[in-house]
Design a protein around this motif. Structure first.
Motif, short mmCIF file in Angstrom:
data_model
loop_
_atom_site.label_atom_id
_atom_site.label_comp_id
_atom_site.label_asym_id
_atom_site.label_seq_id
_atom_site.Cartn_x
_atom_site.Cartn_y
_atom_site.Cartn_z
N ARG A 129 13.78 -1.01 42.18
CA ARG A 129 13.78 -2.42 41.79
C ARG A 129 15.18 -2.92 41.46
NH1 ARG A 129 9.14 -4.58 39.09
NH2 ARG A 129 7.32 -3.67 40.02
N ASP A 130 16.16 -2.04 41.48
CA ASP A 130 17.50 -2.41 41.02
C ASP A 130 18.34 -3.00 42.16
OD1 ASP A 130 16.94 -1.79 38.39
OD2 ASP A 130 17.29 0.34 38.73
N ALA A 131 19.60 -3.24 41.90
CA ALA A 131 20.40 -3.98 42.89
C ALA A 131 21.85 -3.52 42.89
CB ALA A 131 20.33 -5.47 42.59
N VAL A 132 22.53 -3.90 43.98
CA VAL A 132 23.94 -3.56 44.16
C VAL A 132 24.73 -4.85 44.27
CG1 VAL A 132 25.50 -2.76 46.00
CG2 VAL A 132 23.65 -1.27 45.23
N VAL A 133 25.94 -4.86 43.72
CA VAL A 133 26.87 -5.97 43.94
C VAL A 133 28.06 -5.41 44.71
CG1 VAL A 133 28.53 -7.50 42.79
CG2 VAL A 133 26.20 -7.31 41.90
N ALA A 134 28.42 -6.07 45.81
CA ALA A 134 29.60 -5.67 46.57
C ALA A 134 30.75 -6.58 46.15
CB ALA A 134 29.34 -5.82 48.07
N LEU A 135 31.75 -6.01 45.48
CA LEU A 135 32.88 -6.80 44.98
C LEU A 135 34.15 -6.30 45.67
CD1 LEU A 135 33.96 -8.89 42.82
CD2 LEU A 135 34.38 -6.90 41.36
N VAL A 138 32.63 -18.96 40.62
CA VAL A 138 31.23 -18.59 40.87
C VAL A 138 30.94 -17.14 40.45
CG1 VAL A 138 30.69 -20.25 42.71
CG2 VAL A 138 31.65 -18.03 43.30
N LEU A 139 32.00 -16.33 40.33
CA LEU A 139 31.78 -14.95 39.90
C LEU A 139 31.16 -14.92 38.49
CD1 LEU A 139 32.15 -12.20 41.13
CD2 LEU A 139 34.43 -12.07 40.11
N SER A 140 31.50 -15.92 37.69
CA SER A 140 30.94 -15.95 36.33
C SER A 140 29.45 -16.30 36.35
CB SER A 140 31.72 -16.94 35.46
OG SER A 140 31.56 -18.23 36.00
N ARG A 141 28.94 -16.72 37.53
CA ARG A 141 27.50 -17.02 37.64
C ARG A 141 26.71 -15.87 38.26
NH1 ARG A 141 27.37 -22.62 40.58
NH2 ARG A 141 25.49 -21.65 41.41
N LEU A 142 27.41 -14.74 38.50
CA LEU A 142 26.77 -13.61 39.18
C LEU A 142 25.51 -13.15 38.45
CD1 LEU A 142 26.74 -11.22 41.18
CD2 LEU A 142 28.50 -10.12 39.78
N GLY A 143 25.62 -12.97 37.14
CA GLY A 143 24.47 -12.48 36.36
C GLY A 143 23.28 -13.42 36.49
N GLU A 144 23.54 -14.72 36.33
CA GLU A 144 22.44 -15.71 36.43
C GLU A 144 21.81 -15.68 37.81
OE1 GLU A 144 23.48 -19.84 35.20
OE2 GLU A 144 25.06 -18.76 34.12
N GLU A 145 22.65 -15.61 38.86
CA GLU A 145 22.11 -15.59 40.24
C GLU A 145 21.18 -14.40 40.42
OE1 GLU A 145 22.36 -17.54 42.98
OE2 GLU A 145 23.64 -19.03 42.03
N LEU A 146 21.62 -13.23 39.93
CA LEU A 146 20.80 -12.04 40.11
C LEU A 146 19.51 -12.16 39.30
CD1 LEU A 146 20.49 -9.29 41.44
CD2 LEU A 146 21.67 -8.27 39.49
N ARG A 147 19.61 -12.64 38.07
CA ARG A 147 18.43 -12.79 37.22
C ARG A 147 17.41 -13.70 37.92
NH1 ARG A 147 16.59 -9.71 34.65
NH2 ARG A 147 18.23 -9.22 33.19
N GLN A 148 17.94 -14.83 38.49
CA GLN A 148 17.06 -15.81 39.14
C GLN A 148 16.40 -15.27 40.40
OE1 GLN A 148 18.82 -19.41 40.75
NE2 GLN A 148 19.02 -20.15 38.64
N ILE A 190 17.59 -1.56 48.77
CA ILE A 190 17.52 -2.42 47.58
C ILE A 190 18.44 -3.62 47.84
CG2 ILE A 190 16.96 -0.52 45.99
CD1 ILE A 190 19.88 -0.56 45.02
N PRO A 191 18.26 -4.71 47.11
CA PRO A 191 19.05 -5.91 47.41
C PRO A 191 20.53 -5.75 47.09
CG PRO A 191 17.16 -6.43 46.00
CD PRO A 191 17.28 -4.93 46.04
N VAL A 192 21.32 -6.54 47.82
CA VAL A 192 22.77 -6.59 47.55
C VAL A 192 23.20 -8.04 47.41
CG1 VAL A 192 23.36 -6.53 50.05
CG2 VAL A 192 25.08 -5.86 48.37
N LEU A 248 21.08 -10.93 49.19
CA LEU A 248 20.27 -11.81 48.35
C LEU A 248 21.00 -13.15 48.21
CD1 LEU A 248 17.70 -10.99 46.83
CD2 LEU A 248 19.14 -10.41 44.86
N ALA A 249 22.30 -13.07 48.10
CA ALA A 249 23.14 -14.27 47.98
C ALA A 249 24.58 -13.85 48.25
CB ALA A 249 23.04 -14.86 46.58
#
Ligand SMILES: NC(=O)c1ccc[n+]([C@@H]2O[C@H](COP(=O)([O-])OP(=O)(O)OC[C@H]3O[C@@H](n4cnc5c(N)ncnc54)[C@H](O)[C@@H]3O)[C@@H](O)[C@H]2O)c1
Length: 385
Positions: A116-122, A39-49, A142-144, A181-182
């Protein structure tokens, strides 16, 4: 003579306070938790959506996890056109402190992130808490997206919206609720996690079973070999069940306001003493290891109060031994260690008027909440046999 003194003063009418009703559209509190391989490979799509207005993203991680899994996250985000800045902090609980938080926020500013930007916690729970709080505070929020990489973070820390750093006075004392966000959970990331950290996550999963589902508890014990053998077909559905049990509890009481024995307070099972033991060990015990000891102590308290039978401690002890968790509670309740635990308990932020809300279970799946004084709690937990 002044006018004021010659006229008998009539009682002054106080104007009624003006009450203005500011209506805020209800905050949407639902978010998806996706459990599955890659699912990590879907991170970009999830954020875009979910947050298409973002153009810059900070991937906050630690220096163990980032070299292992950072590239996959960045590749996925860049494929969707996001400008990505990695923010990497030292691994470990010591990064959950105000100075690191401020440094992370500074790095977000330097990277040019805006509202408007976002953070990813990895990362594990430390990164989820630190990055989540940085996202909650940066430009007022901002969203995470949470991408938990330790089992503990996958089944527990990433779900529920609690984010925090520690203060000298105790753990998680400076924090917020910031719902993600997800949450994207890839069980295959556990391939690189060491077995001790895996067991630490299993303690939180056992907690979910002990509180809400005897069946889940038993499935976990039966799956010990599958977990340590990284059999993802067995592990993935068990992670999803644990997340579901926690999410249902959080959904009943998102802001931890209910004391009625049904709300989030139940998730503190094993944590009241667990946090104190974890701090008294100087964080040499992993979080879940300390929580396992806390659950054992709770079984003793429940027995001493006539709520549970002696078999409960035996059931927990057997499960912990099977899942490679510690069972040596007594060494943490006596001597210098016992005194340190008592000091830490005295600082518990959930204490009110010297009393602590203490979660016990009568048997698997039957939780309730007691109100106990620190001294009484320790005396009951020390009483064995
Ligand atoms: N917010 C919440 O609701 C909540 C709930 C439970 C725990 N927590 C917090 O979570 C923290 C504990 O979380 P944790 O046990 O994940 O600790 P952690 O984040 O320190 O991770 C443990 C170790 O495992 C490493 N690691 C993580 N994923 C890895 C992977 N896939 N491969 C290799 N190494 C990996 C980390 O670098 C670290 O060294 C505590 O600070 C606790 O307070 C928060």
């Amino acid at each position: 003579m002044s006018e004021r003194s010659s006229i008998p003063s009539a009682p002054r009418k106080r104007p009624k306070p003006l009450a203005i009703d500011v209506r805020v559209p209800a905050q949407a509190l639902s978010y998806p938790v996706v459990v599955g391989c890659c699912v990590l490979s879907r991170l970009g799509e999830e954020l875009r959506q979910r947050h298409g207005s973002a153009s810059r993203v900070a991937v906050i991680s630690d220096d163990h996890v980032f070299p292992l899994h950072g590239e996959a996250a960045i590749r996925s985000l860049e494929a969707q056109g996001f400008a990505v800045t990695p923010v990497v902090v030292p691994a470990g609980e010591a990064s959950k402190q105000v100075a690191v938080l401020v440094d992370v926020v500074d790095q977000l500013l330097k990277a040019g992130l805006g509202r408007r930007d976002a953070v990813v916690a990895l990362g594990g729970g430390v990164i989820g808490d630190l990055a989540g709080l940085a996202a909650a505070l940066f430009m007022r929020g901002i969203p995470v997206i949470q991408c938990p990489t330790s089992l503990l973070a996958q089944v527990d820390a990433s779900v529920g919206g609690k984010v925090a750093v520690d203060l000298a006075a105790g753990k998680n004392l400076l924090g917020a609720f910031h719902f993600p966000l997800a949450v994207l959970i890839d069980p295959e990331l556990l391939a690189t996690l060491d077995d001790r950290q895996l067991a630490s996550g299993l303690a939180e999963m056992l907690k979910h079973g002990a509180l809400f589902s005897a069946e889940h508890f038993q499935h976990l014990v039966d799956a010990a070999d599958a977990f340590f053998g990284r059999d993802y077909d067995v592990i993935a559905p068990l992670i999803a069940t644990s997340v579901g049990l926690k999410a249902a509890c959080v959904g009943r009481d998102p802001w931890e306001q209910s004391d009625a024995g049904k709300g989030r307070v139940l998730l503190n099972f094993g944590h009241t003493l667990g946090h104190a033991i974890e701090a008294a060990s100087n964080y040499e015990l992993a979080h879940g290891e300390a929580v396992a000891l806390g659950m054992l102590a709770s079984a003793r308290v429940a027995r001493a109060k006539g709520i549970a039978g002696a078999d409960l401690e035996v059931t927990l002890r057997d499960a912990f031994a099977r899942l490679r968790l510690p069972t040596d509670l007594d060494v943490w309740l006596s001597g210098e260690r016992g005194a340190a635990v008592e000091r830490m308990l005295g600082q518990d932020k959930k204490r009110s008027g010297g009393q602590l809300s203490f979660v016990v279970i009568a048997r698997l799946g039957e939780p309730s909440v007691l109100s106990l004084h620190v001294r009484e709690l320790l005396a009951l937990a020390r009483r064995s046999g």
